[in-house]
Design a protein around this motif. Structure first.
Motif, mmCIF file in Angstrom:
data_model
loop_
_atom_site.group_PDB
_atom_site.id
_atom_site.type_symbol
_atom_site.label_atom_id
_atom_site.label_comp_id
_atom_site.label_asym_id
_atom_site.label_seq_id
_atom_site.Cartn_x
_atom_site.Cartn_y
_atom_site.Cartn_z
ATOM 1 N N GLY A 11 0.814 -1.211 0.000
ATOM 2 C CA GLY A 11 0.000 0.000 0.000
ATOM 3 C C GLY A 11 0.845 1.256 0.000
ATOM 4 O O GLY A 11 0.523 2.235 -0.694
ATOM 5 N N VAL A 12 1.945 1.249 0.752
ATOM 6 C CA VAL A 12 2.854 2.397 0.783
ATOM 7 C C VAL A 12 3.474 2.626 -0.597
ATOM 8 O O VAL A 12 3.569 3.766 -1.071
ATOM 9 N N LEU A 13 3.890 1.553 -1.262
ATOM 10 C CA LEU A 13 4.461 1.680 -2.609
ATOM 11 C C LEU A 13 3.431 2.234 -3.591
ATOM 12 O O LEU A 13 3.767 3.046 -4.462
ATOM 13 N N CYS A 14 2.179 1.806 -3.448
ATOM 14 C CA CYS A 14 1.116 2.344 -4.314
ATOM 15 C C CYS A 14 0.935 3.843 -4.083
ATOM 16 O O CYS A 14 0.784 4.614 -5.037
ATOM 17 N N ALA A 15 0.948 4.262 -2.826
ATOM 18 C CA ALA A 15 0.783 5.682 -2.504
ATOM 19 C C ALA A 15 1.943 6.498 -3.074
ATOM 20 O O ALA A 15 1.730 7.577 -3.645
ATOM 21 N N THR A 134 19.777 -4.012 -3.946
ATOM 22 C CA THR A 134 19.456 -4.715 -2.695
ATOM 23 C C THR A 134 18.123 -5.443 -2.761
ATOM 24 O O THR A 134 17.895 -6.377 -1.991
ATOM 25 N N GLY A 135 17.224 -5.019 -3.652
ATOM 26 C CA GLY A 135 15.995 -5.771 -3.840
ATOM 27 C C GLY A 135 14.751 -5.095 -3.307
ATOM 28 O O GLY A 135 14.805 -4.062 -2.639
ATOM 29 N N LEU A 136 13.622 -5.702 -3.604
ATOM 30 C CA LEU A 136 12.316 -5.114 -3.306
ATOM 31 C C LEU A 136 12.049 -5.023 -1.813
ATOM 32 O O LEU A 136 11.547 -4.014 -1.321
ATOM 33 N N ARG A 137 12.369 -6.083 -1.067
ATOM 34 C CA ARG A 137 12.026 -6.099 0.355
ATOM 35 C C ARG A 137 12.753 -4.994 1.116
ATOM 36 O O ARG A 137 12.143 -4.275 1.922
ATOM 37 N N SER A 138 14.036 -4.849 0.874
ATOM 38 C CA SER A 138 14.820 -3.812 1.548
ATOM 39 C C SER A 138 14.310 -2.419 1.191
ATOM 40 O O SER A 138 14.164 -1.559 2.058
ATOM 41 N N MET A 139 14.031 -2.209 -0.096
ATOM 42 C CA MET A 139 13.533 -0.921 -0.548
ATOM 43 C C MET A 139 12.166 -0.617 0.063
ATOM 44 O O MET A 139 11.900 0.501 0.520
ATOM 45 N N ALA A 140 11.277 -1.611 0.092
ATOM 46 C CA ALA A 140 9.933 -1.407 0.632
ATOM 47 C C ALA A 140 9.977 -1.082 2.123
ATOM 48 O O ALA A 140 9.216 -0.245 2.610
ATOM 49 N N ARG A 141 10.872 -1.735 2.855
ATOM 50 C CA ARG A 141 10.993 -1.452 4.285
ATOM 51 C C ARG A 141 11.481 -0.023 4.516
ATOM 52 O O ARG A 141 11.005 0.666 5.431
ATOM 53 N N THR A 142 12.440 0.408 3.719
ATOM 54 C CA THR A 142 12.955 1.770 3.872
ATOM 55 C C THR A 142 11.872 2.806 3.589
ATOM 56 O O THR A 142 11.696 3.765 4.351
ATOM 57 N N ILE A 143 11.147 2.612 2.497
ATOM 58 C CA ILE A 143 10.091 3.551 2.132
ATOM 59 C C ILE A 143 8.986 3.545 3.184
ATOM 60 O O ILE A 143 8.449 4.597 3.552
ATOM 61 N N GLU A 144 8.657 2.353 3.690
ATOM 62 C CA GLU A 144 7.632 2.254 4.738
ATOM 63 C C GLU A 144 8.051 3.026 5.988
ATOM 64 O O GLU A 144 7.235 3.676 6.635
ATOM 65 N N MET A 145 9.331 2.971 6.315
ATOM 66 C CA MET A 145 9.836 3.629 7.513
ATOM 67 C C MET A 145 9.665 5.142 7.450
ATOM 68 O O MET A 145 9.310 5.787 8.437
ATOM 69 N N ARG A 212 -6.603 -3.117 2.984
ATOM 70 C CA ARG A 212 -5.512 -2.310 3.528
ATOM 71 C C ARG A 212 -4.810 -1.541 2.420
ATOM 72 O O ARG A 212 -4.497 -0.364 2.574
ATOM 73 N N VAL A 213 -4.569 -2.192 1.281
ATOM 74 C CA VAL A 213 -3.940 -1.519 0.143
ATOM 75 C C VAL A 213 -4.816 -0.376 -0.353
ATOM 76 O O VAL A 213 -4.338 0.722 -0.649
ATOM 77 N N LEU A 214 -6.125 -0.628 -0.430
ATOM 78 C CA LEU A 214 -7.041 0.398 -0.921
ATOM 79 C C LEU A 214 -7.091 1.603 0.012
ATOM 80 O O LEU A 214 -7.289 2.737 -0.462
ATOM 81 N N LYS A 215 -6.872 1.419 1.304
ATOM 82 C CA LYS A 215 -6.845 2.548 2.231
ATOM 83 C C LYS A 215 -5.699 3.498 1.887
ATOM 84 O O LYS A 215 -5.878 4.724 1.855
ATOM 85 N N TYR A 216 -4.539 2.950 1.614
ATOM 86 C CA TYR A 216 -3.404 3.785 1.230
ATOM 87 C C TYR A 216 -3.643 4.450 -0.125
ATOM 88 O O TYR A 216 -3.281 5.621 -0.336
ATOM 89 N N VAL A 217 -4.246 3.700 -1.034
ATOM 90 C CA VAL A 217 -4.512 4.237 -2.370
ATOM 91 C C VAL A 217 -5.462 5.429 -2.303
ATOM 92 O O VAL A 217 -5.196 6.501 -2.872
ATOM 93 N N ILE A 275 13.146 10.652 -4.407
ATOM 94 C CA ILE A 275 14.086 9.541 -4.244
ATOM 95 C C ILE A 275 13.352 8.211 -4.187
ATOM 96 O O ILE A 275 13.729 7.231 -4.852
ATOM 97 N N PHE A 276 12.278 8.144 -3.393
ATOM 98 C CA PHE A 276 11.523 6.900 -3.271
ATOM 99 C C PHE A 276 10.917 6.487 -4.612
ATOM 100 O O PHE A 276 10.915 5.298 -4.970
ATOM 101 N N GLN A 277 10.373 7.445 -5.345
ATOM 102 C CA GLN A 277 9.762 7.137 -6.637
ATOM 103 C C GLN A 277 10.797 6.651 -7.638
ATOM 104 O O GLN A 277 10.560 5.676 -8.375
ATOM 105 N N MET A 278 11.948 7.302 -7.682
ATOM 106 C CA MET A 278 12.999 6.865 -8.606
ATOM 107 C C MET A 278 13.532 5.491 -8.233
ATOM 108 O O MET A 278 13.850 4.677 -9.109
ATOM 109 N N GLU A 279 13.635 5.199 -6.947
ATOM 110 C CA GLU A 279 14.068 3.870 -6.521
ATOM 111 C C GLU A 279 13.081 2.802 -6.985
ATOM 112 O O GLU A 279 13.482 1.754 -7.515
#
Length: 380
Positions: A11-15, A134-145, A212-217, A275-279
């Protein structure tokens, strides 16, 4: 599941994707042809994009564990699949280029007020290259933080701008032709959920997860629509002259009592989001590149991206007007094919298909060789 991410991270990545290319230049460009009805253009394109999101949900239900490559080969064959992944790579590459171009011009005008191209490239490329590596999981955790901090900055900018709100803009002033042409010319700034198809095998979605995803969207869509409304309210006639919407809505309140300039809030919000969008889109480019040329790994994809980045920078990004022209001229056709026609076809083809539960729907080359060897042994 390798490199899987949670529904909250999805959901964070979608937002973050929804915010991409909409909070700086787009409001100004839409106003040139559609005037304040640019708000309705954005609303219409958001609604159409939501159909793509539900198409993704449907496809995920039919193919719960399969990769996007397996699904494409299952429906279209290997050759067409390679062409599709090449188109995806081009699409996400130009997504990164557009974000970098608009953010670079913004920082050049607001912060450095001079030429700092080499410094910007040195700062940006290593960061997004590392995220893709580093991959999707690491990137998603950073953006979520950091997402909630960024979202708070976005909301704070909107709240402060309401202190100088005067009157609502005039709507329904553009013709139907201007409305349609404006929507088409700037459709590349949307396609917010296309990246989901590339990571379809890296997420698990229950009915609760979808909500949950739709809430962020819907949260991100709501913020963008409020931004457009406030922007057109403050700059009713001169909106086309202001290219940095999220920052410009604070222009009448940049000095707040004894605190000093508060546009630093918009500046930090824009920098983090860029930065997050370009990543995210750089990761999508690498994923599409590796699927297009499976014999090459992610490092080759990153090197290829960096080379094209420098080439396109000299040709387009360094010339701001040229980048905008590319976005409005030929990239809309690519967006229509990838973001609308492809999900529509996948939805139609999979509509009557039963849910595929097995791990692999397309046998790999080793399995084919084993089957061939076994058949030869039987013949002997």
């Amino acid at each position: 599941m390798k490199e899987s991410i949670s529904s909250r991270q999805l959901g964070v990545l979608c937002a973050v994707s929804i915010f991409a290319n909409k909070i700086l230049l787009l409001p100004s460009l839409l106003y040139e042809n559609a005037k304040s009805d640019g708000l309705f253009v954005v609303g219409l394109l958001f609604l159409v994009d939501l159909l793509i999101l539900f198409s993704f949900f449907h496809l995920k239900k039919k193919f719960p564990v399969q990769s996007f490559k397996e699904i494409l080969i299952y429906f279209f064959g290997k050759i067409v699949t390679k062409v599709i992944f090449l188109a995806f790579a081009v699409f996400f590459m130009f997504k990164v280029f557009l974000i970098y171009s608009t953010s670079f011009i913004y920082l050049k005008q607001q912060v450095y007020q001079g030429e700092f191209a080499i410094l910007a490239i040195i700062c940006v490329l290593p960061v997004i290259n590392h995220a893709a590596l580093t991959g999707l999981r690491s990137m998603a955790r950073t953006i979520e933080m950091f997402f909630y901090i960024v979202a708070f900055g976005f909301v704070l900018c909107l709240a402060i701008s309401t202190l100088t709100y005067k009157s609502s803009p005039l709507f329904f002033t553009s013709s139907l032709g201007d409305f349609a042409s404006t929507a088409f010319r700037h459709i590349f700034s949307f396609g917010d959920y296309l990246f989901l198809f590339l990571i379809i095998d890296k997420v698990t979605l229950t009915q609760k997860d979808k909500k949950r995803v739709l809430k962020y969207v819907f949260f991100a869509i709501f913020l963008v629509l409020i931004l457009f409304f406030l922007f057109y309210s403050l700059y009713q006639i001169t909106a086309f002259m202001h290219n940095n919407a999220l920052s410009d809505i604070l222009i009448f309140s940049v000095v707040f009592n004894a605190v000093g300039r508060i546009d630093i809030i918009a500046m930090l919000t824009i920098m983090f989001l860029a930065i997050f969008q370009m990543e995210l889109f750089h990761y999508c480019f690498c994923d599409a590149f590796v699927n297009f040329l499976p014999k090459l790994n992610k490092i080759f994809a990153i090197v290829t991206f960096d080379i094209f980045f420098f080439i396109v920078y000299l040709m387009l990004i360094g010339k701001y007007e040229n980048m905008v022209i590319q976005v409005e001229v030929w990239l809309p056709y690519l967006t229509i094919m990838l973001n609308y026609l492809l999900p529509l076809l996948l939805g139609l083809f999979s509509f009557k298909k039963k849910s595929v539960k097995n791990q692999q729907i397309i046998p790999n080359d080793e399995e084919k060789r084993e089957e061939k060897g076994m058949s030869e042994e039987v013949k002997i």
